[in-house]
Design a protein around this motif. Structure first.
Motif: not given
Ligand code: 5GP
Ligand code: ZN
Length: 107
Positions: A33-41, A62-67, A71-77, A100-104
């Motif tokens: 639903r956004q240009p970046v949309h990744i699930l952390v499970v 651990e879940l928050m650290k992976l999220a 975000a650091a590896e796949n979004t503009d921040g 984890v969703t992002a426009k950029g």
């Protein structure tokens, strides 16, 4: 095993993980639903973030650290981290997952 995310995290349904840690995985949402949309499970089944928070401090961290890594590896921040909790809030898969969703995307 009737849970779709248990099947994905255990490898019963082969899935390309964009990141993983010992007890959690991340993969692209099938219906972004956004240009970046990744699930952390987490690999272990908890129905929602309330149940996980009440049960396992280490896994929650651990879940928050992976999220954060996703975000650091796949979004503009600029990103949103969200947990739909309960059907009236839009939860449709009852195995806890962070969106984890992002426009950029990362350049
Ligand atoms: P919820 O609505 O429970 O917060 O989020 C569930 C998310 O899982 C939805 O965004 C939906 O598109 C995604 N989803 C449902 N089934 C699958 C699947 O089999 N594979 C992937 N990659 N995503 C899924
Ligand atoms: Zn599950």
């Amino acid at each position: 095993m009737d849970c779709i995310f248990c099947k994905i995290t255990s490898g019963v349904i082969p899935t390309n993980f964009v990141a993983e840690s010992e007890h959690a995985v991340a993969f692209k949402d099938i219906s972004p639903r956004q240009p970046v949309h990744i699930l952390v499970v987490p690999r272990k089944h908890f129905s929602d973030i309330a149940e996980l928070t009440d049960s396992d401090d280490n896994l929650l961290l651990e879940l928050m650290k992976l999220a954060r890594k996703v975000a650091a590896e796949n979004t503009d921040g600029s990103f949103r981290l969200s947990f739909n909790t309960g059907s009236s809030a839009g939860q449709t898969v009852f195995h806890v997952h962070a969106h984890v969703t992002a426009k950029g995307a990362k350049a």
